[in-house]
Design an enzyme around this catalytic site. Structure first.
Site, PDB file in Angstrom:
ATOM      1  N   LYS A 184       0.857  -1.199   0.000  1.00 48.90           N
ATOM      2  CA  LYS A 184       0.000   0.000   0.000  1.00 48.90           C
ATOM      3  C   LYS A 184       0.883   1.235   0.000  1.00 48.90           C
ATOM      4  O   LYS A 184       1.873   1.286   0.729  1.00 48.90           O
ATOM      5  CB  LYS A 184      -0.897   0.012   1.249  1.00 48.90           C
ATOM      6  N   GLU A 218     -12.808  -2.598   9.943  1.00 45.46           N
ATOM      7  CA  GLU A 218     -13.523  -2.894   8.701  1.00 45.46           C
ATOM      8  C   GLU A 218     -15.008  -2.921   8.983  1.00 45.46           C
ATOM      9  O   GLU A 218     -15.431  -3.378  10.048  1.00 45.46           O
ATOM     10  CB  GLU A 218     -13.157  -4.282   8.190  1.00 45.46           C
ATOM     11  N   ASP A 237      -5.864 -14.009  10.756  1.00 45.70           N
ATOM     12  CA  ASP A 237      -6.227 -13.332   9.511  1.00 45.70           C
ATOM     13  C   ASP A 237      -5.551 -11.968   9.381  1.00 45.70           C
ATOM     14  O   ASP A 237      -5.126 -11.584   8.294  1.00 45.70           O
ATOM     15  CB  ASP A 237      -7.763 -13.167   9.472  1.00 45.70           C
ATOM     16  N   HIS A 242      -0.512  -8.492   8.543  1.00 49.33           N
ATOM     17  CA  HIS A 242      -0.594  -7.047   8.292  1.00 49.33           C
ATOM     18  C   HIS A 242      -0.294  -6.202   9.536  1.00 49.33           C
ATOM     19  O   HIS A 242       0.458  -5.232   9.473  1.00 49.33           O
ATOM     20  CB  HIS A 242      -1.997  -6.662   7.800  1.00 49.33           C
ATOM     21  N   LYS A 342     -13.814  -6.744  12.557  1.00 42.65           N
ATOM     22  CA  LYS A 342     -14.791  -6.719  11.467  1.00 42.65           C
ATOM     23  C   LYS A 342     -16.120  -6.185  11.995  1.00 42.65           C
ATOM     24  O   LYS A 342     -16.388  -6.222  13.187  1.00 42.65           O
ATOM     25  CB  LYS A 342     -14.982  -8.129  10.906  1.00 42.65           C
ATOM     26  N   LYS A 347     -14.721   1.498   7.397  1.00 40.40           N
ATOM     27  CA  LYS A 347     -13.349   1.097   7.084  1.00 40.40           C
ATOM     28  C   LYS A 347     -12.410   2.205   7.553  1.00 40.40           C
ATOM     29  O   LYS A 347     -12.614   3.389   7.236  1.00 40.40           O
ATOM     30  CB  LYS A 347     -13.241   0.950   5.556  1.00 40.40           C
TER      31      LYS A 347
END
Ligand code: BG6
Length: 488
Positions: A184, A218, A237, A242, A342, A347
């Protein structure tokens, strides 16, 4: 431009290929970044012809890429398809022949990139089979690289086993472990910001910084990935990959050179400095949550446990917040809050550097307005930018101050030239630059550090007590909400 090569995509009939890989390749093709001589060979179990594969790729583009497709036939002519059973040696021998013939026809010089867009369960088999037919060998002047995406194992032992099997065929410099966060733009900008300016780095330590938060919120739920997510949960996850990269980039020492191994060496040092969790007091540094039903942007959404494919009594966390400490000179005593969840209201991926209060306020006799410490926010998504909050005098005759924000928008600066993360991954892999990829020592250190938490999630008999339910559309579990709201 990168050297001529053949890109072999395993899992070519799947969703990732159509949704991300082909659009990224088409983008690179249109802006002239692909090698002049290049073929793309799709490999999968489906019985398809090259024509079918080209049609499948075009459908993916129509659905997922924006812009004009008038140059598509030029790229389509370089696409080929080769059916293959992942574990069948004779299919790899046939693949080797196909690649050799293509090299001869197109002058691609024997350079190969094997991109595994397959379930992780076949990574090791594919690597071993490629090795068995000689496709992992590099000769002088030609390369062979393999690209895999997380998860790299599901714990320390399985990560080591996967790595050992991949290494039977490929050496470390040939293995590219993707983390799309590293590609990114704003994530890359973190090191530029820290080390290409002289004003911030002197403050970047425990004397001036009170805390650092790396957050990835998110609004999406588990979607159609129930099978995977029930095994992974938020820790596997998002954290083991990340979030650990965001933590490292915010905290590493300056590498002596902006080169893959120098930067990755610093990350390893940082991961080695992470304070191990104490099993007895772990819950002081950890919050776990799971979304219940609720509303996102006015739309009712089901609870995690009501999603299709999720066990009705699932104890898988969809939210986690960890307080970590880095035991080194620079960061002693500074908490790092790492959080991801989540079904939060929106976001938002950002790193927040919270500076300390001024040591003494000379305005205490006249103080009017809110005196808040400085805060630097690196926004990584959906906006890309950097903001610095500081105190300024309110205009007028009274001595009164308030916080104001100085903002830099990377989006406005970029003026439409932002490259998609997968396009960057392809480019760097073709160039052989591993800066944006995980090295195995870091992978293992991060698994090792997270092990007590993962074990707790799997073995704790009273997890029920600790896993906090939060309504979809809220800022996570009640116990974290106040903190989360401060991040906004
Ligand atoms: C992926 C996770 O790696 O990252 C997903 O598997 C998550 O669950 C995604 O949604 C988030 O990526 P981004 O780029 O949208 O922040």
């Amino acid at each position: 431009r990168p050297a001529s090569c053949t890109l072999v995509i395993f899992g070519a009939s799947g969703d990732l290929t159509a949704r991300k890989l082909i659009p990224a390749l088409f983008h690179l093709f249109c802006n002239g970044s692909l090698p002049q001589k290049m073929n793309i060979v799709g490999v999968a179990r489906s019985k398809m012809t090259t024509e079918d594969f080209r049609a499948h790729a075009r459908e993916g583009l129509e659905e997922h890429a924006s812009g004009d497709l008038f140059r598509w036939p030029e790229l389509a002519a370089r696409l080929f398809y080769h059916p293959l059973e992942y574990g069948r040696l004779s299919d790899y021998l046939a693949l080797e022949r196909t690649l050799r013939e293509l090299d001869e026809k197109s002058g691609t010089e024997g350079n190969r990139i094997f991109y595994l867009a397959t379930p992780p369960s076949v990574y090791a088999v594919v690597a071993e089979q490629l090795g068995a037919v000689g496709l992992a060998e590099e000769t002088e002047g030609s390369f062979s690289r393999i690209v895999v995406e997380k998860p790299f194992g599901r714990d320390l032992a399985s990560a080591r086993e996967l790595d050992a099997r991949m290494h039977t065929a490929f050496a470390e410099h040939q293995i590219f472990r993707i983390d799309h966060y590293l590609a990114k733009e704003m994530v890359q900008n973190i090191l530029m910001f820290r080390f290409a300016n002289s004003v911030f780095e002197p403050l970047w330590n425990r004397r001036y910084i009170a805390s650092i938060t790396c957050a990835s919120a998110e609004s999406l739920g588990v979607g159609h990935r129930a099978g995977y997510y029930e095994q992974a949960g938020v820790l596997r996850d998002m954290f083991q990959n990340h979030m650990m990269q965001l933590l490292a980039l915010s905290a590493i020492e300056p590498p002596s050179l902006f080169a893959a191994n120098r930067v990755r060496d610093e990350k390893v040092k940082l991961y080695r400095s992470l304070r191990p969790f104490d099993g007895n007091t772990l819950w002081k540094d950890l919050s776990l949550g799971q979304y219940a039903s609720g509303k996102i942007s006015g739309r009712a959404v089901p609870a995690y446990r009501q999603e299709r494919g999720i066990a009705p009594d699932s104890m898988i966390p969809t939210f986690a917040m960890i307080r970590a400490y880095v035991d080194n000179w620079r960061w002693q005593g500074v908490p790092f809050y790492i959080m991801s969840g989540k079904r939060l209201p929106k976001k938002l991926t950002r790193i927040v550097i919270q500076f300390r209060d001024v040591p003494h306020s000379m305005f205490r006799n006249v103080e009017q307005g809110e005196m808040v410490p400085n805060r630097l926010v690196l926004d990584l998504a959906p906006d890309n930018g950097i903001s610095l909050r500081f105190q300024a005098k309110m205009p007028g005759s009274k001595l009164c101050f308030r916080p104001v924000v100085m903002h830099y928008s990377f989006d406005e600066d970029a003026d439409g030239v932002l490259l998609d993360a997968y396009a960057k991954v392809f480019l760097d892999c073709m160039l052989g630059d591993q800066l944006l990829f995980w090295r195995q020592d870091s992978v293992e250190l991060c698994w090792g550090w997270l092990t007590p938490i993962l074990e707790l999630c799997e073995e704790c008999t009273d997890l029920q007590k600790h896993l906090e339910m939060y309504p979809a559309g809220s800022w996570g579990p009640e116990s974290c909400r106040e903190y989360m709201e401060c991040l906004l």
